[in-house]
Write a protein that holds these residues in place. Sequence first.
Motif: not given
Length: 153
Positions: A112-118, A105-110, A1-10
């Motif tokens: 802690e990582g899911i909480t951070w991602l949100g 990013g990046k964070m592990e898909p666990n 599973m890939k590490n989590l990364e935030i991506n936002a654009k505007l």
Amino acid sequence: MKNLEINAKLQIAKPRNEVFDAIIDPEKMSNYFISPGADKMEEGKSVIWGFPEFPDMKIDVKILKLKIPELIIFEWEGSKDRDLEVKIELEERPNNQTLVKLTEGKMEPNEEGITWLGRNTEGWANFLACMKAYLEFGINLREGGFDFMKKPE
């Protein structure tokens, strides 16, 4: 599973140099994101960001790279005890528009990582919307928006 990364654009209806300046200049940024009093972002230096809704919160921001007017890279404690890199790219668009692309990013898909991602995805989306409102219309969208999170006096 890939590490989590935030991506936002505007996209913001302002020239790229004006958007860049609104990010590195704390006087401008205090109109939509941070508390007044931080130093200007300079490559190789650190600044302390505070937030008007959370007077006890202070975050050390280490500026890794500035490429005027197209790139800002810094590191901060994006998650508890985790220094994470934030990259903000400013892409020139037609008619004096700027596309702001942000990654963290990046964070592990666990858990802690899911909480951070949100949490941080919500925060960066808010950052972009507030910056757009300030630059295009002179409105501070953030003002009062987080009063529900303040500790009761």
